[in-house]
Design a protein around this motif. Structure first.
Motif, PDB file in Angstrom:
ATOM      1  N   ALA A 155       0.825  -1.208   0.000  1.00 60.22           N
ATOM      2  CA  ALA A 155       0.000   0.000   0.000  1.00 60.22           C
ATOM      3  C   ALA A 155       0.859   1.257   0.000  1.00 60.22           C
ATOM      4  N   SER A 156       2.040   1.177   0.583  1.00 60.79           N
ATOM      5  CA  SER A 156       2.947   2.323   0.587  1.00 60.79           C
ATOM      6  C   SER A 156       3.219   2.812  -0.831  1.00 60.79           C
ATOM      7  N   TRP A 157       3.277   1.866  -1.781  1.00 58.84           N
ATOM      8  CA  TRP A 157       3.534   2.229  -3.176  1.00 58.84           C
ATOM      9  C   TRP A 157       2.251   2.397  -3.974  1.00 58.84           C
ATOM     10  N   PHE A 158       1.340   1.449  -3.895  1.00 61.31           N
ATOM     11  CA  PHE A 158       0.155   1.513  -4.735  1.00 61.31           C
ATOM     12  C   PHE A 158      -0.757   2.675  -4.378  1.00 61.31           C
ATOM     13  N   THR A 159      -0.786   3.082  -3.109  1.00 59.87           N
ATOM     14  CA  THR A 159      -1.632   4.207  -2.713  1.00 59.87           C
ATOM     15  C   THR A 159      -0.894   5.537  -2.815  1.00 59.87           C
ATOM     16  N   TYR A 160       0.404   5.517  -2.584  1.00 57.95           N
ATOM     17  CA  TYR A 160       1.156   6.779  -2.536  1.00 57.95           C
ATOM     18  C   TYR A 160       2.302   6.839  -3.547  1.00 57.95           C
ATOM     19  N   GLY A 161       3.377   6.100  -3.322  1.00 59.24           N
ATOM     20  CA  GLY A 161       4.597   6.277  -4.100  1.00 59.24           C
ATOM     21  C   GLY A 161       4.441   6.172  -5.597  1.00 59.24           C
ATOM     22  N   ILE A 162       3.682   5.178  -6.081  1.00 55.90           N
ATOM     23  CA  ILE A 162       3.578   4.969  -7.526  1.00 55.90           C
ATOM     24  C   ILE A 162       2.884   6.131  -8.220  1.00 55.90           C
ATOM     25  N   SER A 163       1.979   6.813  -7.514  1.00 52.57           N
ATOM     26  CA  SER A 163       1.291   7.964  -8.121  1.00 52.57           C
ATOM     27  C   SER A 163       2.257   9.107  -8.378  1.00 52.57           C
ATOM     28  N   GLY A 164       3.249   9.259  -7.507  1.00 49.90           N
ATOM     29  CA  GLY A 164       4.280  10.258  -7.760  1.00 49.90           C
ATOM     30  C   GLY A 164       5.054   9.939  -9.025  1.00 49.90           C
ATOM     31  N   ILE A 165       5.361   8.658  -9.221  1.00 51.32           N
ATOM     32  CA  ILE A 165       6.057   8.250 -10.443  1.00 51.32           C
ATOM     33  C   ILE A 165       5.175   8.479 -11.654  1.00 51.32           C
ATOM     34  N   PHE A 166       3.881   8.184 -11.538  1.00 50.36           N
ATOM     35  CA  PHE A 166       2.942   8.459 -12.632  1.00 50.36           C
ATOM     36  C   PHE A 166       2.958   9.945 -12.990  1.00 50.36           C
ATOM     37  N   TRP A 167       2.949  10.804 -11.960  1.00 53.04           N
ATOM     38  CA  TRP A 167       2.902  12.244 -12.212  1.00 53.04           C
ATOM     39  C   TRP A 167       4.137  12.698 -12.984  1.00 53.04           C
ATOM     40  N   PHE A 168       5.295  12.220 -12.590  1.00 50.54           N
ATOM     41  CA  PHE A 168       6.519  12.607 -13.296  1.00 50.54           C
ATOM     42  C   PHE A 168       6.510  12.070 -14.724  1.00 50.54           C
ATOM     43  N   HIS A 169       5.911  10.906 -14.926  1.00 49.79           N
ATOM     44  CA  HIS A 169       5.826  10.368 -16.281  1.00 49.79           C
ATOM     45  C   HIS A 169       4.871  11.198 -17.142  1.00 49.79           C
ATOM     46  N   LEU A 170       3.783  11.678 -16.543  1.00 45.26           N
ATOM     47  CA  LEU A 170       2.800  12.446 -17.297  1.00 45.26           C
ATOM     48  C   LEU A 170       3.224  13.881 -17.560  1.00 45.26           C
ATOM     49  N   THR A 171       4.162  14.377 -16.805  1.00 46.02           N
ATOM     50  CA  THR A 171       4.535  15.795 -16.868  1.00 46.02           C
ATOM     51  C   THR A 171       5.938  15.944 -17.451  1.00 46.02           C
ATOM     52  N   THR A 172       6.060  16.679 -18.529  1.00 40.28           N
ATOM     53  CA  THR A 172       7.355  16.851 -19.178  1.00 40.28           C
ATOM     54  C   THR A 172       8.282  17.716 -18.331  1.00 40.28           C
ATOM     55  N   ARG A 173       9.565  17.586 -18.591  1.00 40.47           N
ATOM     56  CA  ARG A 173      10.559  18.390 -17.857  1.00 40.47           C
ATOM     57  C   ARG A 173      10.306  19.879 -18.047  1.00 40.47           C
ATOM     58  N   THR A 174       9.953  20.248 -19.272  1.00 44.61           N
ATOM     59  CA  THR A 174       9.695  21.669 -19.545  1.00 44.61           C
ATOM     60  C   THR A 174       8.534  22.173 -18.714  1.00 44.61           C
ATOM     61  N   ASP A 175       7.480  21.392 -18.642  1.00 43.90           N
ATOM     62  CA  ASP A 175       6.303  21.806 -17.889  1.00 43.90           C
ATOM     63  C   ASP A 175       6.576  21.833 -16.389  1.00 43.90           C
ATOM     64  N   ARG A 176       7.440  20.934 -15.906  1.00 45.53           N
ATOM     65  CA  ARG A 176       7.734  20.880 -14.471  1.00 45.53           C
ATOM     66  C   ARG A 176       8.473  22.121 -13.993  1.00 45.53           C
ATOM     67  N   ARG A 177       9.200  22.775 -14.895  1.00 45.99           N
ATOM     68  CA  ARG A 177       9.948  23.974 -14.482  1.00 45.99           C
ATOM     69  C   ARG A 177       9.012  25.072 -14.011  1.00 45.99           C
ATOM     70  N   GLY A 178       7.805  25.108 -14.555  1.00 43.72           N
ATOM     71  CA  GLY A 178       6.843  26.123 -14.148  1.00 43.72           C
ATOM     72  C   GLY A 178       5.931  25.663 -13.025  1.00 43.72           C
ATOM     73  N   ARG A 179       6.165  24.461 -12.525  1.00 46.36           N
ATOM     74  CA  ARG A 179       5.299  23.911 -11.475  1.00 46.36           C
ATOM     75  C   ARG A 179       6.186  23.340 -10.370  1.00 46.36           C
ATOM     76  N   LYS A 180       6.991  24.194  -9.797  1.00 43.89           N
ATOM     77  CA  LYS A 180       8.006  23.741  -8.844  1.00 43.89           C
ATOM     78  C   LYS A 180       7.399  23.151  -7.587  1.00 43.89           C
ATOM     79  N   LEU A 181       6.317  23.770  -7.078  1.00 41.81           N
ATOM     80  CA  LEU A 181       5.711  23.257  -5.850  1.00 41.81           C
ATOM     81  C   LEU A 181       5.122  21.863  -6.078  1.00 41.81           C
ATOM     82  N   GLU A 182       4.461  21.678  -7.229  1.00 44.43           N
ATOM     83  CA  GLU A 182       3.920  20.356  -7.530  1.00 44.43           C
ATOM     84  C   GLU A 182       5.033  19.331  -7.691  1.00 44.43           C
ATOM     85  N   THR A 183       6.111  19.744  -8.322  1.00 44.98           N
ATOM     86  CA  THR A 183       7.241  18.833  -8.509  1.00 44.98           C
ATOM     87  C   THR A 183       7.817  18.410  -7.165  1.00 44.98           C
ATOM     88  N   LEU A 184       7.975  19.373  -6.250  1.00 49.03           N
ATOM     89  CA  LEU A 184       8.483  19.051  -4.918  1.00 49.03           C
ATOM     90  C   LEU A 184       7.512  18.138  -4.171  1.00 49.03           C
TER      91      LEU A 184
END
Length: 491
Positions: A418-447
């Protein structure tokens, strides 16, 4: 969130030509074999692909089919039949059933203030992580389970790792339902029979309810399940109120790390329904309605957890036991467990169904092509489904007998999975869905999402340490029965 929830402009099962005699459809379009053309067409039809300004479309793999179940127009067994409230009922039944039973003991461990803070805080994070799972599903419509998501993230290795983890996790969840059913039957009958018999009875009933191949029918049972657990905890709260205050309550407590973190893993388990979200969305008529089901789930379960935790702990005090239904007197405890039996069975059935469906899909979907057995009433299709379900519940029975302690079993499950399926893996999904260029303008979300990934890893390591310490101490103190013991498990 990166992915916008859009209503598909057309039904992909109808728009994409059927190029197979076996009932599946592919992403071939108008005779074109150009992957870029296929991606552009998919984006134009609103099938969940991101806007080209946000994501480099050339980096987005095209699924070999747009829907795991293929074209269901002439199928004997139709899967995509659920409206959003049915999905919400399934999610609520699956998540709340056992999770709520450990919450009062969490408050007894960490204190009233920390208990409320942890339940609300982890609930908010679980809402965000669930939304990202839904966004990932819309981006990749062919994803039916964590194995498919793993393939998107890490190819064949990612598919095998996440697929195996999901199966093991859900078998352990089924085991926890068998254990709870055994405790319930022992409580109701005053241990009139060997507890192993009650474990067999629980597993057998869950297996029978798992036999239907679609989630739509089970969704109606989910309403019964929710009413069942709600009535059971109401009786428990009334019961502890009648008994009166059994001791002083603590606003805060001083705990060692192991005991404190065991309480945290119990809360994480209470939000562990995310592992089945891909499967639920796959059987919705409109996947874009998933946020409605998600918000209904998260608002409902968070409120329930806080209310039940506060009320039961306020009266039962430091003597609070888990599962929570055992905090009343003998008579009310029997009544509460009797009323809770439907949710123990039905919620277990949902987990067993999702686990069976993952294996079933793996067998009958190869290289993006769906076998006719998946959507027909063939002997092979039904025989395979029943065999898979039987094996899963047989393994669940064995787990319930080998790990016969409720809270520590939940802690092991939460820490490893559950540590991964409920929490950790969603963070990995978010980074996969969000390009590096787009993350530069969304620093708080990236953190934030970077923190969620680290949080998942920390919970896994710290939770396993705390679980192992708790199990060792339990055996040393003689508090746990031996495997396959006939001893009365009533609390």
């Amino acid at each position: 969130m990166q992915s916008e929830w859009k209503s598909p402009a057309n039904n992909p099962a109808q728009d994409i030509p059927d190029n197979s005699d076996s009932g599946h459809h592919s992403s071939a379009t108008s005779g074109s074999n150009n992957p870029q053309d296929e991606k552009n067409l998919a984006r134009q039809r609103g099938l969940g692909y991101p806007d080209s300004k946000a994501v480099d479309v050339s980096s987005v793999p095209v699924p070999s089919e747009f829907d795991v179940y293929g074209n269901e127009e002439h199928a004997d067994v139709k899967y995509r039949t659920m409206v959003w409230w049915k999905a919400a009922a399934l999610m609520l039944a699956e998540t709340v059933s056992l999770g709520i039973l450990s919450i009062p003991s969490v408050f007894a461990s960490v204190g009233m203030v920390a208990g409320c803070f942890l339940v609300i805080g982890l609930g908010i994070i679980a809402t965000a992580s669930g939304y990202v799972i839904g966004s990932f599903k819309l981006r990749y419509p062919h994803v039916h389970n964590m194995a498919d998501a793993g393939e998107v993230l890490g190819g064949r290795i990612g598919r095998e790792v996440l697929g195996a983890a999901q199966v093991v996790f859900m078998v352990f969840l089924c085991g926890s339902h068998v254990l709870t059913g055994m405790i319930a039957f022992d409580t109701i009958t005053n241990g009139a029979s060997c507890s192993v018999v009650w474990a067999v009875v629980t597993a057998a009933i869950c297996f029978i309810f798992t036999v239907p191949r679609t989630l739509n029918g089970i969704s109606y049972l989910s309403v019964v399940s929710f009413i069942s657990i709600l009535a059971a905890v109401l009786i428990t709260m009334i019961g502890v109120g009648i008994k009166g205050h059994q001791g002083t309550i603590a606003i805060t407590t001083n705990l060692n790390f192991a005991n404190g973190f065991l309480a945290v893993t119990d809360i994480i388990f209470a939000y562990s329904g995310h592992v089945a979200f891909f499967t639920f969305i796959s059987e919705m008529q409109k996947p874009e309605d998933f946020p409605k089901a998600l918000f209904f789930l998260q608002i409902s379960d968070t409120i329930l957890y806080v209310v039940v935790g506060v009320v039961v702990y306020a009266y039962a005090g430091p003597n609070t036991v888990s599962p929570a239904l055992g905090n009343t007197g003998p008579t009310l405890s029997k009544i509460a467990y009797g009323i809770a039996l439907p949710t123990i069975i039905i919620a277990g059935t949902i987990n067993g169904h999702v686990c069976s469906k993952l294996v079933y899909i793996r067998i009958f979907r190869r290289n993006g092509k769906t076998s006719r057995h998946m959507t027909s009433n063939s002997f092979t299709g039904w025989g395979t489904w029943i065999l898979i379900s039987f094996v899963i519940w047989a393994l669940a029975f064995i787990i319930a007998e080998l790990i016969p302690f409720f809270n520590d079993l939940l802690s092991v499950i939460s820490s490893l999975f559950a540590s991964w399926f409920t929490y950790g893996i969603s963070g990995i999904f978010w980074f996969h869905l969000t390009t590096r260029t787009d993350r530069r303008g969304r620093k708080l979300e990236t953190l934030f999402w970077g923190f969620i990934v680290v949080m998942g890893a920390f919970i896994m390591v710290a939770g396993m340490y705390a679980s192992i310490v708790g199990i060792i101490n339990g055996y040393k103190s003689g508090g746990f029965p031996g495997p396959f013991s006939c001893s009365n498990r009533a609390n």
